[in-house]
Write a protein that holds these residues in place. Structure first.
Motif, PDB file in Angstrom:
ATOM      1  N   SER A  69       0.823  -1.214   0.000  1.00 11.98           N
ATOM      2  CA  SER A  69       0.000   0.000   0.000  1.00 11.98           C
ATOM      3  C   SER A  69       0.856   1.262   0.000  1.00 11.98           C
ATOM      4  N   ILE A 252      -5.354 -10.490  -6.074  1.00  9.88           N
ATOM      5  CA  ILE A 252      -4.579  -9.264  -6.214  1.00  9.88           C
ATOM      6  C   ILE A 252      -3.420  -9.448  -7.171  1.00  9.88           C
ATOM      7  N   ASN A 300      -5.422  -3.076  -4.132  1.00 11.49           N
ATOM      8  CA  ASN A 300      -4.983  -3.570  -2.824  1.00 11.49           C
ATOM      9  C   ASN A 300      -6.014  -3.311  -1.724  1.00 11.49           C
TER      10      ASN A 300
END
Length: 379
Positions: A69, A252, A300
């Motif tokens: 992130s 992801i 994410n």
């Protein structure tokens, strides 16, 4: 780079500069990039805040998720606004520092992201296929995070050296009145085309193809191992939990690969056969590919956060600033998202102070987590 190549690039740039984006196209780019920036910043910042705020969430997987992130946040802050401005204008107006820093940051951020995905896959592969072997602790994950940023910086260094801000390509253009004489562009100036092609091809292989192949191989082996345990007695809750988390983690990876595929194809085509790209459609095709790649910054928090009910509840309680006692009665996921054990041993679970399921252990790095290590049933 030879003078002929530089002159061709300048002439080609002059041709494409005549194909200015329409008002509708420019509006779409501004709105689309603004949406990606807003979602990427808010989502990833919220995910990092919650992971860092709660001690019980600081395990190996979540630390790597927070690292992923952080790289997305850096991309949203530095790269996306600069790309919008440069795409919509016919010159570079942001100074020499950003000319060098922007591609450096983008390359570093992508490297950190893909290496974080690789480390997550390797950690789960080790945990599920070799549960009695060595398992990384939280301290190891911090070291791994530092290494990903160091490697990312090292790989991206050529952009600091070979990206320049110049107006030289436009000085020799034969026009009655040269409107581009004072225009500055940010471009890569390599010693030769061979150096440029060697570097960009290496990036494609070691920053995209090989890491994704390794990640997919890890999750394939995990899937095969979990599938073999379907007939075990303990599969009803523990194995289903492991499978769901692995599906989220794999999602992801696939989304990241699909988002960056168009831009990698575009860059490869531009490096090896740029004549195939139409002049007036060059900027439009690049913008579409780049916008698709930047959409990966929003994946994410969606997959790891907003599709996970535990994270949603933790986010609500964080926003409401409730005390721990008022959250004790909440109904969390019934399967353990963070369990640690060994072959032949089934550890009892208990509710922690947050109301989620955890394994009692003196080690903080194996406490309850949002998305973490889940052991399959005994084989």
């Amino acid at each position: 780079m030879s003078n002929d190549t530089t002159l061709w690039e300048a002439t080609d740039w002059v041709d494409t500069s005549q194909c200015l984006p329409s008002v509708g196209g420019a509006t779409f780019l501004i709105v689309a990039y603004s949406a990606v920036i807003a979602i990427g910043l808010l989502g990833n910042a919220g995910l990092v805040f919650i992971i860092t705020r709660q001690q019980e969430l600081r395990n190996v997987t979540n630390i790597l998720i927070a690292n992923l992130s952080c790289s997305d946040i850096l991309m949203c802050v530095v790269c996306l606004p600069v790309t919008v401005i440069y795409t919509l204008m016919d010159r570079w107006v942001l100074g020499e520092a950003l000319c060098k820093v922007t591609p450096f940051v983008q390359c570093m951020s992508v490297t950190v992201s893909i290496f974080s995905l690789v480390l997550i896959a390797l950690e789960r592969h080790q945990l599920i296929l070799h549960p009695t072997g060595w398992s990384p602790a939280a301290g190891h994950s911090y070291l791994a995070v530092g290494l990903t940023w160091l490697v990312g910086c090292f790989i991206s260094l050529p952009f600091l050296s070979f990206n320049i801000l110049t107006n030289d390509p436009f000085q020799n253009i034969s026009l009655p009145s040269n409107p581009f004489r004072d225009h500055l562009i940010c471009m890569e100036l390599w010693p030769s085309d061979k150096h440029r092609l060697a570097y960009t091809t290496s990036l494609l292989i070691f920053q995209y193809c090989l890491p994704l192949l390794l990640v997919l191989l890890c999750y394939l082996r995990i899937f095969i191992r979990l599938r073999r345990r379907r007939d075990m007695l303990e599969r009803s809750r523990r194995t289903r939990g492991a499978q769901r988390i692995n599906i989220m983690l794999l999602a992801i990876v696939i989304a990241f690969a699909l988002c960056w595929l168009p831009l990698n194809v575009f860059n490869t085509l531009f490096d090896w056969h740029h004549q195939a790209l139409p002049d007036c459609q060059h900027d439009a095709v690049f913008s579409a590919c780049h916008l698709t790649a930047m959409a990966s910054t929003c994946i994410n928090p969606v997959v790891y956060g907003f599709l996970n009910s535990n994270f949603q509840r933790e986010l609500r309680t964080t926003l409401q600033r409730c005390q721990c006692g008022t959250r004790a009665g909440e109904s969390y996921e019934s399967f353990p998202l963070s369990t640690v054990g060994s072959e032949g041993i089934t550890k009892a679970t208990s509710l922690n102070r947050m109301g989620s399921v955890c394994v009692p252990s003196p080690r903080p790095e194996i406490s309850s987590a949002l998305l973490s290590k889940t052991l399959p049933a005994n084989s």
